[in-house]
Write a protein that holds these residues in place. Structure first.
Motif, PDB file in Angstrom:
ATOM      1  N   ARG A   1      -5.960  15.329 -19.717  1.00  0.00           N
ATOM      2  CA  ARG A   1      -5.779  16.537 -18.912  1.00  0.00           C
ATOM      3  C   ARG A   1      -4.565  16.460 -17.992  1.00  0.00           C
ATOM      4  N   GLY A   2      -3.812  15.369 -18.137  1.00  0.00           N
ATOM      5  CA  GLY A   2      -2.600  15.245 -17.348  1.00  0.00           C
ATOM      6  C   GLY A   2      -2.751  14.227 -16.227  1.00  0.00           C
ATOM      7  N   ALA A   3      -1.605  13.733 -15.782  1.00  0.00           N
ATOM      8  CA  ALA A   3      -1.607  12.727 -14.720  1.00  0.00           C
ATOM      9  C   ALA A   3      -2.147  13.286 -13.414  1.00  0.00           C
ATOM     10  N   GLY A   4      -1.949  14.566 -13.186  1.00  0.00           N
ATOM     11  CA  GLY A   4      -2.434  15.167 -11.950  1.00  0.00           C
ATOM     12  C   GLY A   4      -3.943  15.107 -11.828  1.00  0.00           C
ATOM     13  N   VAL A   5      -4.640  15.435 -12.919  1.00  0.00           N
ATOM     14  CA  VAL A   5      -6.105  15.386 -12.906  1.00  0.00           C
ATOM     15  C   VAL A   5      -6.570  13.940 -12.744  1.00  0.00           C
ATOM     16  N   TRP A   6      -5.883  13.018 -13.414  1.00  0.00           N
ATOM     17  CA  TRP A   6      -6.237  11.603 -13.298  1.00  0.00           C
ATOM     18  C   TRP A   6      -6.098  11.139 -11.850  1.00  0.00           C
ATOM     19  N   LEU A   7      -4.978  11.480 -11.217  1.00  0.00           N
ATOM     20  CA  LEU A   7      -4.768  11.092  -9.822  1.00  0.00           C
ATOM     21  C   LEU A   7      -5.785  11.759  -8.899  1.00  0.00           C
ATOM     22  N   GLN A   8      -6.151  12.983  -9.222  1.00  0.00           N
ATOM     23  CA  GLN A   8      -7.135  13.688  -8.398  1.00  0.00           C
ATOM     24  C   GLN A   8      -8.475  12.954  -8.387  1.00  0.00           C
ATOM     25  N   HIS A   9      -8.874  12.434  -9.544  1.00  0.00           N
ATOM     26  CA  HIS A   9     -10.127  11.689  -9.615  1.00  0.00           C
ATOM     27  C   HIS A   9     -10.002  10.311  -8.975  1.00  0.00           C
TER      28      HIS A   9
ATOM     29  N   ALA B   1     -15.955   9.047 -15.847  1.00  0.00           N
ATOM     30  CA  ALA B   1     -16.270   7.704 -16.339  1.00  0.00           C
ATOM     31  C   ALA B   1     -15.029   7.048 -16.925  1.00  0.00           C
ATOM     32  N   ALA B   2     -14.235   7.802 -17.677  1.00  0.00           N
ATOM     33  CA  ALA B   2     -13.011   7.250 -18.263  1.00  0.00           C
ATOM     34  C   ALA B   2     -12.004   6.879 -17.188  1.00  0.00           C
ATOM     35  N   VAL B   3     -11.866   7.707 -16.179  1.00  0.00           N
ATOM     36  CA  VAL B   3     -10.921   7.419 -15.092  1.00  0.00           C
ATOM     37  C   VAL B   3     -11.326   6.162 -14.344  1.00  0.00           C
ATOM     38  N   LEU B   4     -12.605   6.053 -14.003  1.00  0.00           N
ATOM     39  CA  LEU B   4     -13.069   4.851 -13.308  1.00  0.00           C
ATOM     40  C   LEU B   4     -12.875   3.609 -14.181  1.00  0.00           C
ATOM     41  N   ALA B   5     -13.045   3.767 -15.491  1.00  0.00           N
ATOM     42  CA  ALA B   5     -12.845   2.632 -16.389  1.00  0.00           C
ATOM     43  C   ALA B   5     -11.392   2.184 -16.390  1.00  0.00           C
ATOM     44  N   THR B   6     -10.449   3.136 -16.359  1.00  0.00           N
ATOM     45  CA  THR B   6      -9.035   2.755 -16.318  1.00  0.00           C
ATOM     46  C   THR B   6      -8.688   2.051 -15.007  1.00  0.00           C
ATOM     47  N   VAL B   7      -9.308   2.459 -13.911  1.00  0.00           N
ATOM     48  CA  VAL B   7      -9.077   1.765 -12.638  1.00  0.00           C
ATOM     49  C   VAL B   7      -9.577   0.327 -12.720  1.00  0.00           C
ATOM     50  N   LEU B   8     -10.742   0.133 -13.331  1.00  0.00           N
ATOM     51  CA  LEU B   8     -11.278  -1.212 -13.492  1.00  0.00           C
ATOM     52  C   LEU B   8     -10.387  -2.056 -14.401  1.00  0.00           C
ATOM     53  N   VAL B   9      -9.857  -1.462 -15.459  1.00  0.00           N
ATOM     54  CA  VAL B   9      -8.932  -2.181 -16.336  1.00  0.00           C
ATOM     55  C   VAL B   9      -7.667  -2.560 -15.570  1.00  0.00           C
TER      56      VAL B   9
END
Length: 540
Positions: free
Chosen positions: A54-62, A252-260
């Protein structure tokens, strides 16, 4: 192994071979090894694609939310505390059993590594069943016990008492192989034993301390079972809750990328710490002199005895007590044959696949050399550094988009185990290949045997100990794996690990005890034979 597992090995042999005369690995072996590495790495790449679709903006928002900050603080705080506790236990314990005249030194040396038998969720279950508000102590006292078994303190107890052996085993091996010449020279110059330890010994332990600390922290980051049972929020519990509780799994995917990302930062930090450290001598010129403990002997015995009692004795007593209560009350305990069969079948399948997949990777790594071989081998190890819940989540996203028939099947669960634990098989097979001289295979080729015949009749029998060791480790760790099993299992598919977690989460201690005991019995022999015994084989 030649009778029990010829099929996957033989199938692999038909696809690849290596030339002993030229010392080069054949194209078929390289392609097969590359395919294994690509398969292991693909789900991780797909996870990042899913998180950022959904784009870097949505990722950063989460990412930039108070909830993510809270999870980061809670995860890092428990990781730091567990690491500090592990070092406080492992360093003096390793020194006592390797460099002193501690009474019963051989027994204490092995006892220090035995907590490896316990999965984290079983240790948490034992702690909560003893110290919880309705645990054994509460029933003995006749009133609720203070809730030290839950939250941060419960997570520290469960993970700290299980994590220190990863550091302890590395320190034992390092201390045993330190050359005593530097220490004796320092003592001859008038340095006290404490000064020798601080200035000479500990600096030489920089590499095992860094490597062991990395393993401990990665273990804490990836843990789900213990923190879920003691009700302490970390990234793994938040990822699981987001996956199960929300229709939109982007969080869940965003939190997983932060953990990675956090895992990659730790790997980079460990590399920075150990880079430039010259490799030490493999063997000391002679055995180091054991330090007499003298009047400190009782204190040393109290220390190792307390650690052993807290990490092994009390949890075993709790599991045994609850098991006895269940049997005496004739309570229906969830030990259905299906759960036992499911645990054994998927674990055995994962072990077979890992053993077969490890052969081309190990062959190229040992016989091929070069940068491509190194890259392929390192890629196969990528799954081992990632939490099981992240691998499971990435496979869910991949299966629902590009491989729908595999979703909610035992096959997908086995593939998760393969990605997660393939490095254990690769390491064991690589070691076996390194010890195998190509001359035996060359002799067989000179007698007219084809490449497949050489593989089946010469190579596989000679590396069989490595294959068995790798397969045994994969089987053991797959039996104990919890988060990947919870996410990827088919509906109604129960294993021993999921039964323990489900019953312990409901505070049904007696119903969780017998499945826990069975897992410990299955784990004890492989852990002893494949992990503990090799480290202490030289102990005299």
């Amino acid at each position: 192994m030649s009778e029990l597992a010829p099929a996957p090995v033989a199938e692999a042999g038909r696809l690849f071979s290596y030339s002993h005369e030229s010392g080069r690995v054949s194209l078929g072996a390289k392609l097969l090894a590359t395919g294994v590495a690509a398969f292991v790495s693909l789900p991780l790449f797909y996870l990042f694609i899913r998180a950022g679709e959904r784009g870097a903006g949505v990722w950063l928002q989460h990412v930039r939310t108070a909830r993510t900050a809270e999870l980061l603080i809670s995860t890092l705080s428990i990781s730091a505390a567990v690491l500090a506790l592990s070092i406080a236990i492992a360093l003096p314990y390793a020194w006592l059993v390797t460099r002193t005249d501690l009474p019963g030194r051989r027994f204490w040396a092995v006892a220090g590594a035995l907590p490896l038998v316990f999965p984290s969720y079983i240790a948490a279950f034992a702690i909560v069943s003893i110290l919880g508000p309705h645990g054994l102590l509460a029933s003995l006292l006749g009133r609720p016990f203070p809730e030290v078994a839950y939250g941060w303190s419960g997570a520290l107890l469960a993970l700290g008492l299980l994590s220190y052996p990863y550091l302890y085993l590395l320190l034992v091996a390092a201390l045993r192989h330190l050359d005593p010449a530097l220490e004796e020279a320092a003592r001859s110059l008038g340095h006290s034993p404490a000064q020798v330890a601080r200035r000479i010994v500990i600096p030489q332990l920089r590499v095992p301390l860094a490597a062991g600390s990395l393993v401990v922290v990665l273990y804490v980051l990836s843990d789900f079972g213990a923190v879920s049972i003691v009700r302490y929020d970390t990234f793994t519990t938040a990822i699981y809750d987001a996956y199960r509780g929300l229709f939109d799994r982007t969080i869940a995917a965003v939190l997983a990328t932060v953990l990675v990302a956090l895992t990659l930062v730790l790997l980079a930090a460990e590399w920075l710490i150990v880079r430039g450290v010259a490799p030490g001598r493999l063997r000391p010129s002679r055995a180091s002199r054991r330090t007499p403990l003298g009047r400190w002997t009782p204190a040393a015995l109290v220390f190792v005895g307390t650690v052993t009692l807290a990490a092994i004795g009390i949890p075993l007593a709790a599991i045994g007590t609850w098991s006895a209560r269940a049997l005496m009350a004739a309570e229906r305990v969830p030990l259905e044959g299906s759960a036992i069969w499911n645990s054994f079948s998927v674990s055995f399948a994962a072990a077979l696949v890992c053993v077969a997949a490890s052969i081309p990777v190990a062959a190229w790594a040992v016989r091929g050399h070069g940068l491509p071989a190194t890259i392929v081998e390192r890629l196969t190890f990528s799954g081992y550094a990632l939490p099981g819940i992240v691998i499971a989540l990435s496979l869910v996203f991949a299966a629902t988009r590009i491989a729908r028939p595999f979703y909610q099947t035992a096959t997908l669960l086995v593939l998760a185990y393969v990605i997660r634990f393939l490095p254990e098989a690769v390491a064991a097979t690589r070691s076996a290949f390194s010890a195998l001289s190509p001359r035996f295979e060359e002799a067989a080729r000179s007698l007219g045997l084809g490449r497949l015949q050489v593989l089946r009749r010469v190579t596989v029998p000679m590396i069989r100990p490595g294959l068995l060791a790798g397969g045994g480790l994969v089987f053991l760790t797959s039996m104990k794996e919890l988060p990947a099993t919870l996410i990827l299992r088919p509906t109604g598919f129960e294993t021993l690990a999921t039964r323990v977690w489900a019953e312990a989460s409901l505070s049904s201690w007696s119903r969780a005890a017998l499945p826990s005991l069975l897992i410990l019995l299955v784990s004890a022999l492989p852990v002893w034979a494949l992990v503990i015994r090799p480290v202490f084989r030289e102990e005299r």
